[in-house]
Design an enzyme around this catalytic site. Sequence first.
Site, PDB file in Angstrom:
ATOM      1  N   ARG A 101      37.761  78.263  11.724  1.00 23.10           N
ATOM      2  CA  ARG A 101      38.446  79.499  11.344  1.00 23.10           C
ATOM      3  C   ARG A 101      37.951  80.699  12.146  1.00 23.10           C
ATOM      4  O   ARG A 101      38.745  81.519  12.611  1.00 23.10           O
ATOM      5  CB  ARG A 101      38.268  79.759   9.856  1.00 23.10           C
ATOM      6  CG  ARG A 101      39.068  80.942   9.313  1.00 23.10           C
ATOM      7  CD  ARG A 101      40.562  80.669   9.318  1.00 23.10           C
ATOM      8  NE  ARG A 101      41.224  81.070  10.568  1.00 23.10           N
ATOM      9  CZ  ARG A 101      42.291  80.449  11.054  1.00 23.10           C
ATOM     10  NH1 ARG A 101      42.805  79.401  10.451  1.00 23.10           N
ATOM     11  NH2 ARG A 101      42.849  80.874  12.169  1.00 23.10           N
ATOM     12  N   LYS A 136      41.907 103.247  19.106  1.00 20.86           N
ATOM     13  CA  LYS A 136      42.544 102.764  17.875  1.00 20.86           C
ATOM     14  C   LYS A 136      42.456 101.243  17.827  1.00 20.86           C
ATOM     15  O   LYS A 136      43.440 100.518  17.958  1.00 20.86           O
ATOM     16  CB  LYS A 136      43.991 103.243  17.807  1.00 20.86           C
ATOM     17  CG  LYS A 136      44.103 104.765  17.732  1.00 20.86           C
ATOM     18  CD  LYS A 136      45.541 105.234  17.812  1.00 20.86           C
ATOM     19  CE  LYS A 136      45.619 106.763  17.797  1.00 20.86           C
ATOM     20  NZ  LYS A 136      47.005 107.265  17.952  1.00 20.86           N
ATOM     21  N   LYS A 168      39.993 117.550  22.779  1.00 23.26           N
ATOM     22  CA  LYS A 168      41.271 117.733  22.101  1.00 23.26           C
ATOM     23  C   LYS A 168      41.347 119.106  21.439  1.00 23.26           C
ATOM     24  O   LYS A 168      40.444 119.929  21.569  1.00 23.26           O
ATOM     25  CB  LYS A 168      41.482 116.610  21.086  1.00 23.26           C
ATOM     26  CG  LYS A 168      41.586 115.235  21.737  1.00 23.26           C
ATOM     27  CD  LYS A 168      42.098 114.197  20.755  1.00 23.26           C
ATOM     28  CE  LYS A 168      42.339 112.878  21.448  1.00 23.26           C
ATOM     29  NZ  LYS A 168      42.983 111.883  20.554  1.00 23.26           N
ATOM     30  N   GLU A 197      43.107 117.575  26.550  1.00 22.94           N
ATOM     31  CA  GLU A 197      44.470 117.468  26.042  1.00 22.94           C
ATOM     32  C   GLU A 197      45.128 118.841  26.034  1.00 22.94           C
ATOM     33  O   GLU A 197      44.522 119.823  25.599  1.00 22.94           O
ATOM     34  CB  GLU A 197      44.435 116.898  24.624  1.00 22.94           C
ATOM     35  CG  GLU A 197      45.775 116.746  23.951  1.00 22.94           C
ATOM     36  CD  GLU A 197      45.626 116.274  22.523  1.00 22.94           C
ATOM     37  OE1 GLU A 197      45.879 115.081  22.260  1.00 22.94           O
ATOM     38  OE2 GLU A 197      45.237 117.089  21.658  1.00 22.94           O
ATOM     39  N   ASP A 218      50.203 116.016  25.824  1.00 19.99           N
ATOM     40  CA  ASP A 218      50.440 115.565  24.455  1.00 19.99           C
ATOM     41  C   ASP A 218      51.876 115.854  24.025  1.00 19.99           C
ATOM     42  O   ASP A 218      52.267 117.012  23.869  1.00 19.99           O
ATOM     43  CB  ASP A 218      49.456 116.265  23.509  1.00 19.99           C
ATOM     44  CG  ASP A 218      49.600 115.797  22.076  1.00 19.99           C
ATOM     45  OD1 ASP A 218      49.838 114.595  21.863  1.00 19.99           O
ATOM     46  OD2 ASP A 218      49.487 116.642  21.163  1.00 19.99           O
TER      47      ASP A 218
END
Length: 279
Positions: A101, A136, A168, A197, A218
């Site tokens: 597994r 992510k 950002k 960004e 963006d």
Amino acid sequence: MSLPHYAQHDLTSTVRHALAEDIGDGDITAQLIPAAEQALARVITREQAIICGQAWVDEVFKQVDPSVTVDWKVSDGELAQPDQVLFELSGSARSLLTGERAALNFLQLLSGTATTCKHYADIVAGTTVKLLDTRKTIPGLRNAQKYAVTQGGCFNHRIGLYDAFLIKENHIAACGGINNAVNTAKQQAPGKLVEIEVESLEELKLALDAGADIVMLDNFTLAMMRDSVALTNGKAKLEASGNVTDETLLPIAETGVDYISIGGLTKHCRAVDLSMRFV
């Protein structure tokens, strides 16, 4: 097989954790089988897929039982067809079942990631753009998924928060503006890539004047991206991000941006359907 250093870094510990959560204090079902029983097993894919995860499968059986033999019939990055044999296992029947597994979990997830990436890479195959992953990723499996991205024909963005700057909106606000943020980054870590960004052409101009290495556009419209390419004129690399789909991907690539980042490369993958059977 040679893995990039980031994938090698936590291979052993990642597999150890996967086995610990599955086996606990012992595989009680495998204990039903006589200890001396030997077996041969084949693992197949039930669907077309880009295969990835050989090192993780090998490590599973190395940790479960080093005497188990793993005989691969495919290599990472290879396209496999439905019902194709991916590898054969021989050794203790108990060990083969205990490791099954965890081994297939790694292989099905990483092959799913690579297959998703190949799908996107094929869409822009006639352009010069590079498709980038993001952070992510599935917690604890970042390095493995980042490797799988490369096997599907896409490329890695930064691995984590430590190897490159990505400044950002909130960073910019807290630093007192684009120029301050970029200058501080270059002073604190000379030599590391500085990406920032922006949300408008005016901010793009500020980022270029500040000397950013890469500028992330963006949620720019296609027209704004084309204007950005003309305005930048090679002064920095441009990365498009936001609302990237199968339908929008090629038009974005054709604007002339250098990179397109897609969170879905790692967070929207579907595990490949695999099966192991004793022969």
